[in-house]
Scaffold this motif. Structure first.
Motif, mmCIF file in Angstrom:
data_model
loop_
_atom_site.group_PDB
_atom_site.id
_atom_site.type_symbol
_atom_site.label_atom_id
_atom_site.label_comp_id
_atom_site.label_asym_id
_atom_site.label_seq_id
_atom_site.Cartn_x
_atom_site.Cartn_y
_atom_site.Cartn_z
ATOM 1 N N SER A 187 0.827 -1.205 0.000
ATOM 2 C CA SER A 187 0.000 0.000 0.000
ATOM 3 C C SER A 187 0.867 1.262 0.000
ATOM 4 O O SER A 187 0.360 2.353 -0.162
ATOM 5 N N MET A 198 -1.462 -9.037 15.251
ATOM 6 C CA MET A 198 -0.165 -9.172 14.582
ATOM 7 C C MET A 198 0.263 -7.908 13.854
ATOM 8 O O MET A 198 -0.550 -7.021 13.589
ATOM 9 N N LYS A 224 -1.976 5.677 2.127
ATOM 10 C CA LYS A 224 -0.930 6.319 2.942
ATOM 11 C C LYS A 224 -0.507 7.572 2.214
ATOM 12 O O LYS A 224 0.281 7.515 1.284
ATOM 13 N N VAL A 268 11.625 -0.256 6.092
ATOM 14 C CA VAL A 268 10.194 -0.525 5.958
ATOM 15 C C VAL A 268 9.399 0.783 6.012
ATOM 16 O O VAL A 268 8.355 0.910 5.393
ATOM 17 N N SER A 310 3.678 -6.923 7.006
ATOM 18 C CA SER A 310 3.659 -6.076 5.815
ATOM 19 C C SER A 310 3.928 -6.922 4.589
ATOM 20 O O SER A 310 4.223 -8.116 4.694
ATOM 21 N N SER A 311 3.852 -6.279 3.436
ATOM 22 C CA SER A 311 4.138 -6.995 2.188
ATOM 23 C C SER A 311 5.596 -7.443 2.140
ATOM 24 O O SER A 311 5.925 -8.430 1.502
ATOM 25 N N GLU A 312 6.456 -6.697 2.794
ATOM 26 C CA GLU A 312 7.875 -7.032 2.772
ATOM 27 C C GLU A 312 8.141 -8.306 3.563
ATOM 28 O O GLU A 312 8.956 -9.135 3.193
ATOM 29 N N TYR A 354 4.076 -5.307 19.921
ATOM 30 C CA TYR A 354 4.299 -6.509 19.112
ATOM 31 C C TYR A 354 5.698 -7.044 19.375
ATOM 32 O O TYR A 354 6.671 -6.283 19.371
ATOM 33 N N VAL A 407 -0.564 -8.779 -0.592
ATOM 34 C CA VAL A 407 -0.094 -9.948 0.160
ATOM 35 C C VAL A 407 -1.253 -10.812 0.673
ATOM 36 O O VAL A 407 -1.183 -12.045 0.657
ATOM 37 N N ILE A 422 -7.035 -4.950 13.647
ATOM 38 C CA ILE A 422 -5.891 -4.117 14.025
ATOM 39 C C ILE A 422 -6.380 -2.709 14.327
ATOM 40 O O ILE A 422 -7.048 -2.080 13.505
ATOM 41 N N PHE A 453 3.682 0.264 17.806
ATOM 42 C CA PHE A 453 3.715 0.884 16.479
ATOM 43 C C PHE A 453 3.449 2.369 16.675
ATOM 44 O O PHE A 453 2.381 2.748 17.143
HETATM 45 P P1 AMP Z 1 1.510 -3.106 3.202
HETATM 46 O O1 AMP Z 1 2.843 -2.634 2.770
HETATM 47 O O2 AMP Z 1 0.416 -2.612 2.346
HETATM 48 O O3 AMP Z 1 1.527 -4.563 3.360
HETATM 49 O O4 AMP Z 1 1.238 -2.476 4.624
HETATM 50 C C1 AMP Z 1 2.091 -2.780 5.686
HETATM 51 C C2 AMP Z 1 2.098 -1.632 6.638
HETATM 52 O O5 AMP Z 1 0.847 -1.559 7.337
HETATM 53 C C3 AMP Z 1 3.122 -1.772 7.720
HETATM 54 O O6 AMP Z 1 4.417 -1.443 7.288
HETATM 55 C C4 AMP Z 1 2.559 -0.818 8.746
HETATM 56 O O7 AMP Z 1 2.837 0.509 8.403
HETATM 57 C C5 AMP Z 1 1.068 -1.078 8.638
HETATM 58 N N1 AMP Z 1 0.695 -2.113 9.634
HETATM 59 C C6 AMP Z 1 0.689 -3.443 9.489
HETATM 60 N N2 AMP Z 1 0.333 -4.062 10.631
HETATM 61 C C7 AMP Z 1 0.112 -3.079 11.524
HETATM 62 C C8 AMP Z 1 -0.258 -3.048 12.893
HETATM 63 N N3 AMP Z 1 -0.514 -4.163 13.575
HETATM 64 N N4 AMP Z 1 -0.381 -1.857 13.492
HETATM 65 C C9 AMP Z 1 -0.158 -0.701 12.820
HETATM 66 N N5 AMP Z 1 0.201 -0.661 11.539
HETATM 67 C C10 AMP Z 1 0.344 -1.834 10.889
#
Ligand code: AMP
Length: 622
Positions: free
Chosen positions: A98, A326, A462, A430, A329-331, A349, A162, A301, A448
């Motif tokens: 995202s 949890m 974002k 990240v 992320s996509s990474e 976390y 993902v 979340i 976070f």
């Molecule tokens: P994406 O790259 O679209 O997979 O989004 C991943 C991103 O979503 C992470 O790098 C965070 O910025 C956010 N994210 C994922 N899990 C959480 C969480 N539990 N709490 C807050 N932000 C999250």
């Protein structure tokens, strides 16, 4: 190191967590050794390590990078070059994040093996939850899960989000029967590509099985609230389907119809009456408990930007625990919440040291209660909370030397997360800022804090200060022929309604004199609505997808404020500690006080009348 975990075996699973966290340092060492030994001959690493899989060399020579630096490699793979330029394991697909780059989703490499690593983390969530909530094997989970569009790259690799990748995988579809993960949504309803049909059918299945439901959820809070809104709009039709024992004709997806034909076999007017009486009630406060009376918690979340939805969730749930399980992320999937029933504000976390090699870039956290400005890189925003200034290093060379290991982070300090994965990312930023809240054995637990450079987010969008500036710059061109200037702007994410939407406050004046704009006559609504649309069209593809396809973001609104509104905002910030010399208009405001000040000066408001153009991005072969 690919671990597996049997979600039915609570003791063994929790022992594994204990082992991993106790031996965090050793596990991280092994993980890095494994990644380097396997990938040392990839084109990427060879350039830095000359064939030597050595940790010291890695830390010294391999730069800490952002997406722009690895993008050329990813694009080469998307265009058909072999995976081994970055990863010894074949890249099986690209995951669309995202986060965006040049307006398009970032693409993250993934491998078949990585799917098993994700499954490991999902499996671990089950025993962790069972430690705190008894009897989850006595019923089902109503999880509202959705897939998103996917595209094929010129080389034929799939590019998709993902979660779409995970839900479509055999790991998810054939998830081994275990008594804790029985869901109300049949796979076919989750895998339906028409989100409206998918949502309708999943809610229908959830309502029919309401007596069995012990927990409800979605991935993010925003998606769950969208489902509640959908229910508000469609409960009559849902009840009518239950009453007659058949699904509406507009549900044409064969998978959904098939699945429903098994669950919705007989007319059930008693159930329809019951649901109708609840939905017809005066208020929807506590509706979740009313419709699914055995629900013990809501699994969504609510950390990070999702925290803005907590009050609305509390309203609909009647105060059920909100569980953020949890962080992923996509990474890479990072970690889990070992105390899932804690308050949302206390969630931390624990990064699982076997998921990737983690490093942390110290981020200056000048926590003073003097001012309300949040500075993160170049972004500035006013917050409800204490003044926090986060300044992460943009100078990569300096950053390379400063990054610390997982077990070296210090309590109370903030860091930006950097990962080295099994899928071809090396020392990759990240973009998340995390604060160390404590330790589980030797593994740190992180709150976070926020996403670097993001000022606005309603769903998975974002938007950075730069994105907003670019979009506003495009839109204000429309005012020029009117001789009208935009003198100040700021924004906030209005999540009081579902779906939430972006609100921009604009202060305008006439060119060449100090004449203000006394009333709407000077800015015809069509032009202002066009400005709203132009902003939306100029935002990135994730925003436009959420707005046009997913409908998870509502129409953008511009509220024109009276002259002097932004001076009043400045007065507020200065009264709360901002330095007058260094004052810069915050491009996003969060504090109720700041919003109210501008709100009280609004003279007119306009919304975009059409969703922006969006289509799945395509990749052309180079
Ligand atoms: P994406 O790259 O679209 O997979 O989004 C991943 C991103 O979503 C992470 O790098 C965070 O910025 C956010 N994210 C994922 N899990 C959480 C969480 N539990 N709490 C807050 N932000 C999250």
């Amino acid at each position: 190191m690919l671990l597996s975990c049997d979600p039915n075996d609570k003791e063994a699973s929790m022992n594994l967590v204990e082992d991993l966290t106790t031996n965090a340092k050793q596990v991280q060492k092994l993980i890095l050794e494994e990644i380097l030994t396997k990938n040392v001959d990839t084109e990427y690493l060879r350039g830095f390590l000359c064939g030597r899989p050595d940790k010291e060399l890695f830390k010294k020579k391999v730069p800490i990078v952002s997406y722009e630096e690895i993008k050329p490699y990813i694009e080469r793979i998307a265009n058909g070059e072999p995976s081994c330029i970055i990863s010894v394991q074949p890249i099986s697909e690209l995951l669309t994040s995202s986060g965006t780059s040049g307006g398009h989703p970032k693409l993250m490499p993934s491998t078949d093996e990585d799917l098993d690593r994700k499954t490991f983390l999902y499996n671990l969530l089950v025993p962790v939850m069972n430690q705190y909530v008894d009897g989850l094997d006595q019923g089902k989970g109503m999880y509202l899960l959705f897939i998103k569009p996917e595209i094929s790259t010129p080389s034929g690799l799939m590019a998709r989000p993902v979660l779409t990748s995970y839900y479509k995988s055999s790991n998810f579809r054939n998830r081994p029967f275990n008594r804790f993960t029985v869901y109300t949504s049949p796979n076919e309803t989750i895998l339906c590509s028409d989100n409206k049909q998918s949502m309708y059918c999943q809610l229908l299945c959830g309502l029919i099985q309401r007596e069995d439901v012990l927990r409800v959820g979605a991935v993010f809070a925003s998606a769950f609230l969208r489902a509640i809104k959908f229910l508000e709009d469609n409960w009559k039709e849902l009840c009518s389907n239950i009453r007659k024992g058949g699904v509406s004709d507009w549900i044409t997806d064969p998978g959904c119809r098939n699945a429903l034909s098994i669950i919705l076999r007989d007319p059930n007017s008693e159930l329809a009456d019951l649901i109708e009486s609840q939905c017809n009630g005066k208020s929807w406060e506590g509706i979740i408990k009313k419709l699914w009376p055995r629900t013990k918690y809501i699994d969504v979340i609510v950390t990070g930007s999702m925290a803005q939805y907590i009050p609305t969730l509390d309203f609909y749930s009647g105060g059920l625990p909100l569980v953020s399980t949890m962080y992923a992320s996509s990474e890479c999937y990072f970690g889990i919440n070992l105390k899932p029933l804690c308050k949302p504000s206390d969630v931390s976390y624990t990064l699982l040291p076997n998921m990737a090699y983690f490093e942390f870039l110290p981020v200056e956290n000048n926590n003073t209660s003097q001012s309300q400005t949040i500075q993160l890189g170049r972004s500035t925003q006013v917050s409800d909370h204490d003044h926090i200034e986060y300044c992460s290093k943009d100078d990569d060379e300096e950053a390379d030397q400063e990054a610390v290991d997982l077990v070296e982070v210090k309590l109370g300090h903030c860091y930006e997360l950097v990962v080295t994965t099994f899928t071809g990312l090396y020392r990759y930023r990240v973009g998340d800022i995390l604060e160390v809240m404590g330790f589980h054995n030797n593994a740190p637990q992180f709150r976070f804090v926020q996403r670097r450079n993001v000022v606005l987010s309603v769903d998975t969008d974002k938007t950075s200060e730069e994105d907003l500036l670019r979009a506003v710059t495009q839109a204000k061109l429309l005012l020029e022929p009117l001789g009208c200037l935009l003198t100040e702007y700021t924004s906030y994410a209005d999540t009081c309604s579902i779906p939430g939407h972006y609100v921009l406050f604009w202060e305008l004046k006439m060119r060449g004199n100090n004449q203000l704009l006394p009333d709407q006559l000077y800015y015809p609504s069509t032009i202002m609505e066009e400005c709203c649309s132009r902003v939306e069209e100029s935002l990135d593809s994730v925003y436009r997808r959420c707005r046009s396809k997913d409908k998870s973001i509502g129409a953008l609104e511009i509220r024109v404020v009276d002259h002097g509104a932004f001076d009043a905002l400045m007065d507020l910030c200065v009264s709360q500690g901002s330095s007058l010399n260094q004052y810069k208009t915050p491009r996003c405001i969060k504090s109720q006080e700041a919003i109210q000040i501008l709100e009280s000066k609004v003279v007119a408001s306009f919304s975009s009348k059409k969703p922006p153009f969006w289509e799945p991005f395509t990749m052309e072969a180079k």
